[in-house]
Design a protein around this motif. Structure first.
Motif, PDB file in Angstrom:
ATOM      1  N   ALA A   1      40.156  17.633  72.951  1.00  0.00           N
ATOM      2  CA  ALA A   1      39.678  17.174  71.533  1.00  0.00           C
ATOM      3  C   ALA A   1      39.862  16.073  70.952  1.00  0.00           C
ATOM      4  O   ALA A   1      39.306  15.269  70.311  1.00  0.00           O
ATOM      5  CB  ALA A   1      40.011  18.409  70.721  1.00  0.00           C
ATOM      6  N   SER A   2      41.106  15.718  71.332  1.00  0.00           N
ATOM      7  CA  SER A   2      41.755  14.385  70.835  1.00  0.00           C
ATOM      8  C   SER A   2      41.117  13.214  71.329  1.00  0.00           C
ATOM      9  O   SER A   2      40.972  12.231  70.804  1.00  0.00           O
ATOM     10  CB  SER A   2      43.270  14.338  71.078  1.00  0.00           C
TER      11      SER A   2
ATOM     12  N   ASN B   1      34.798  21.413  78.052  1.00  0.00           N
ATOM     13  CA  ASN B   1      36.342  21.086  78.389  1.00  0.00           C
ATOM     14  C   ASN B   1      36.546  20.953  80.339  1.00  0.00           C
ATOM     15  O   ASN B   1      37.496  20.247  80.462  1.00  0.00           O
ATOM     16  CB  ASN B   1      36.996  22.396  78.123  1.00  0.00           C
TER      17      ASN B   1
ATOM     18  N   GLY C   1      36.271  26.508  76.408  1.00  0.00           N
ATOM     19  CA  GLY C   1      37.522  26.281  76.174  1.00  0.00           C
ATOM     20  C   GLY C   1      38.340  27.763  76.093  1.00  0.00           C
ATOM     21  O   GLY C   1      39.588  27.832  76.285  1.00  0.00           O
TER      22      GLY C   1
ATOM     23  N   VAL D   1      40.269  27.089  79.727  1.00  0.00           N
ATOM     24  CA  VAL D   1      41.141  26.030  80.171  1.00  0.00           C
ATOM     25  C   VAL D   1      42.504  26.142  79.418  1.00  0.00           C
ATOM     26  O   VAL D   1      42.288  26.962  78.363  1.00  0.00           O
ATOM     27  CB  VAL D   1      40.703  24.616  79.820  1.00  0.00           C
ATOM     28  N   SER D   2      43.482  25.630  79.358  1.00  0.00           N
ATOM     29  CA  SER D   2      44.765  25.824  78.712  1.00  0.00           C
ATOM     30  C   SER D   2      44.604  25.429  77.258  1.00  0.00           C
ATOM     31  O   SER D   2      43.773  24.179  77.235  1.00  0.00           O
ATOM     32  CB  SER D   2      45.958  25.410  79.438  1.00  0.00           C
ATOM     33  N   GLN D   3      45.197  25.714  76.322  1.00  0.00           N
ATOM     34  CA  GLN D   3      45.289  25.418  74.823  1.00  0.00           C
ATOM     35  C   GLN D   3      45.553  23.740  74.805  1.00  0.00           C
ATOM     36  O   GLN D   3      45.039  23.163  74.387  1.00  0.00           O
ATOM     37  CB  GLN D   3      46.294  26.229  74.140  1.00  0.00           C
ATOM     38  N   ALA D   4      46.757  23.458  75.653  1.00  0.00           N
ATOM     39  CA  ALA D   4      47.110  21.974  75.950  1.00  0.00           C
ATOM     40  C   ALA D   4      45.835  21.308  76.208  1.00  0.00           C
ATOM     41  O   ALA D   4      45.718  20.017  75.576  1.00  0.00           O
ATOM     42  CB  ALA D   4      48.367  22.016  76.675  1.00  0.00           C
ATOM     43  N   GLU D   5      45.052  21.658  77.295  1.00  0.00           N
ATOM     44  CA  GLU D   5      44.076  20.770  77.736  1.00  0.00           C
ATOM     45  C   GLU D   5      42.905  20.643  76.835  1.00  0.00           C
ATOM     46  O   GLU D   5      42.394  19.832  76.615  1.00  0.00           O
ATOM     47  CB  GLU D   5      43.357  21.356  79.271  1.00  0.00           C
ATOM     48  N   ARG D   6      42.634  21.818  75.939  1.00  0.00           N
ATOM     49  CA  ARG D   6      41.637  21.676  74.980  1.00  0.00           C
ATOM     50  C   ARG D   6      42.156  20.809  74.061  1.00  0.00           C
ATOM     51  O   ARG D   6      41.517  20.069  73.356  1.00  0.00           O
ATOM     52  CB  ARG D   6      41.655  23.096  74.371  1.00  0.00           C
ATOM     53  N   GLU D   7      43.491  20.958  73.423  1.00  0.00           N
ATOM     54  CA  GLU D   7      43.926  19.976  72.508  1.00  0.00           C
ATOM     55  C   GLU D   7      43.967  18.300  73.050  1.00  0.00           C
ATOM     56  O   GLU D   7      43.336  17.395  72.066  1.00  0.00           O
ATOM     57  CB  GLU D   7      45.398  20.127  72.076  1.00  0.00           C
ATOM     58  N   VAL D   8      44.210  18.170  74.165  1.00  0.00           N
ATOM     59  CA  VAL D   8      43.850  16.840  74.789  1.00  0.00           C
ATOM     60  C   VAL D   8      42.470  16.277  74.800  1.00  0.00           C
ATOM     61  O   VAL D   8      41.914  15.202  74.359  1.00  0.00           O
ATOM     62  CB  VAL D   8      44.639  16.591  76.140  1.00  0.00           C
TER      63      VAL D   8
END
Lengths: 332, 231
Positions: B151-152, B114, B139, B142-149
């Motif tokens: 992963a996408s 990440n 993971g 880092v923030s949940q939002a950055e993890r989601e970005v």
């Protein structure tokens, strides 16, 4: 629409209807422009030598695009709402049965208490993995009273659980506004601007000190970062479950933060030893030796004490402010 | 013997992830071998040996590391088989982002972290784009939002892969990853197998030890940059 039909349509139509295809193509180092030829024709005319330089082949690109489009089309379908999450007990580290069956509903807060190493993380991991007796604890997780679809395990779009912990930081080189915008785009929300404004407003209500939309996320204070993470989790994360790990010292309005998640109908699980947060929960799971040893439901006596605890907390807060403004504490 | 290739950029957490998987496999009494490929130096073989698994180390030195990998991996598989390993895991770093050790019909894992930045998934070639399983590490910080970005972005360049978040320090997620290892392809030999993607070619005077800079010293497979600005 079927994929095979999509490949035959002119690029002008496809790129207008599915703008993320352009993003997909550019992420492989290729360019695509809207014209009257079909998507299939576009793939056919790519120079194989050029593709090889990019570490690609026509077949692989096609396969990836198929998977990508299938995923995107699936994302448009609304997902079954999570109405309940049931934890069916397994066993603790000594192999003794847990004798627990617990159903959590949206808007409920469940606290998880127990010393370090007692198995709190394993419980949270069992939920995230939607365990079916296939983890060391033998626990089973049901969603809406049923054995859930395995897509919850591996899907990146439909993650069951969103996490927030004390150790998390922002690492991206973006302003708060750009950052939320980027997250909103990756989630394909229809009204990114609206979301950005909403999240910034809510985050500022949670944070002790205000920040501006053009503040870089890496420059936010600990409290501001946590506030932004919680607001983002409430309004942008699609995950129905929020896992929160020790936010007691985060420098934000804890009560407002929790209420925000409750209002957005999240199932909240929170590892905490903060008395106020613990009493705000609907119940507490006591973890010992890798197992759920006890479930405590907050009763009337505890609820009454919550008010007293909040008064004590406010007193401490007032003292803290006096220290901040340079006063002395000779008189309490 | 189940054989898996694990690759990923330097310092992404490959060794930590493999160590956590080994712990989970050992709880199931499995016999495991690891082949560690590196360039100049590695101490990771000692970390593996400490776990009580069979370990082989290969240092490519002055050779291209991925070419070195592909010329040795068949012998490594034979070694694992002769030592009755139930699992053989190869670990190699894809150093130029264009190479990939992944082999057709062999479960391929790419480890990426990440912290490497949201544009990194685009910059990595077949090592990430053709992997069956993508493991995302770090993971927890880092923030949940950055993890989601992040992963996408990974999903965008490899939509068919299983994407998993693993914490290489606490091992969170490693148990779950291990259940995918158990489904890896069972093989006796690599004879007749093919790489998922060709290796980058290089056959020029510099491959043969030339050090002098200048047009007259460049022979063989040489490519020139476009220096004129296009109108």
């Amino acid at each position: 629409m079927r994929l095979t039909e999509l490949y035959q349509q002119p690029l002008t139509a496809i790129l207008a209807e599915h703008p993320y295809i352009e993003d997909f193509i550019t992420s492989f180092g290729l360019t695509i422009t809207a014209n009257n030829s079909s998507l299939e024709h576009y793939l056919d005319q790519l120079n194989p030598d050029f593709l090889e330089d990019l570490g690609l082949s026509r077949e692989q690109l096609q396969r990836s695009l198929d998977d990508f489009l299938n995923g995107m089309l699936a994302l448009r379908k609304p997902l079954d709402r999570v109405e309940s999450l049931t934890i069916i007990g397994g066993r603790n580290k000594s192999g003794e049965a847990e004798h627990v069956e617990l159903t959590l509903q949206p808007g409920e807060v469940t606290c998880i208490v127990g010393p370090t190493g007692s198995g709190k993380s394993r419980l949270l991991a069992d939920i995230e993995w939607v365990a079916q007796g296939d983890t060391p604890t033998g626990r089973k997780i049901l969603i809406n009273d049923q054995i859930p679809d395995s897509q919850w395990r591996f899907s990146t779009e439909h993650k069951l659980v969103a996490q927030l912990s004390q150790n998390m930081n922002f690492v991206m080189d973006l302003t708060a506004e750009e950052f939320i915008q980027m997250h909103a785009e990756s989630r394909l929300v229809t009204n990114p601007q609206e979301k950005v404004a909403q999240i910034l407003e809510q985050a500022n209500m949670l944070a002790g000190e205000q920040f501006r939309p053009d503040t870089p996320v890496t420059a936010l204070s600990g409290g501001q970062s946590r506030a932004l993470m919680i607001a983002d989790m409430a309004f942008l994360s699609k995950s129905p479950i929020a896992l929160i790990d020790e936010i007691e010292n985060a420098g934000i309005d804890r009560k407002k933060a929790l209420n925000l998640l409750i209002r957005e109908e999240k199932i909240v699980l929170m590892a905490t030893h903060d008395p106020i947060l613990a009493l705000m929960g609907d119940r507490r799971l006591v973890i010992k030796n890798g197992g759920i040893a006890k479930v405590i439901t907050a009763n009337e006596a505890e609820r009454c004490n919550l008010q007293r605890l909040e008064e004590m907390d406010n007193q401490l807060m007032a003292l803290r402010n006096r220290i901040r403004s340079g006063e002395t504490l000779e008189q309490l | 013997m189940r054989f898996l290739t694990v690759s990923g950029p330097p310092s992404s957490g490959k060794t930590s992830v493999i160590l956590r998987v080994i712990e989970a496999l050992q709880q199931r009494q499995r016999k495991i071998g690891v082949v560690k490929f590196d360039c100049l130096l590695t101490d990771d073989d000692a970390l593996y040996a400490k776990k009580g698994v069979m370990v082989k180390k290969g240092l490519s030195g002055a050779l291209c590391p991925d070419h070195y990998f592909v010329s040795n991996i068949e012998a490594c598989v034979t070694w694992g088989k002769e030592n009755d390993c139930e699992y053989l895991i190869s670990e190699s770093a894809g150093l130029c982002n264009r190479c990939s050790p992944h082999i057709n019909d062999i479960t391929a894992i790419c480890v990426i972290d990440n912290l490497s930045g949201v544009n990194t998934p685009r910059k990595i070639g077949p090592m990430l784009k053709s992997a069956d399983i993508v493991v995302i590490t770090k993971g927890d910080i880092v923030s949940q939002a950055e993890r989601e970005v992040f992963a996408s972005r990974v999903k965008q360049v490899n939509p068919g892969a299983v994407i998993m978040n693993i914490n290489g320090i606490t091992g969170q997620g490693a148990f779950e990853l291990t259940s995918l290892f158990e489904a890896a392809s069972n093989i006796d030999t690599l004879k007749g197998k093919t790489l998922r993607f060709s290796m980058p070619a290089a056959l020029c005077s510099y491959c043969l030890g030339e050090t002098r800079i200048g047009e007259e010293y460049q022979t063989g497979n040489v490519r020139k940059m476009e220096m004129e600005d296009k109108q």
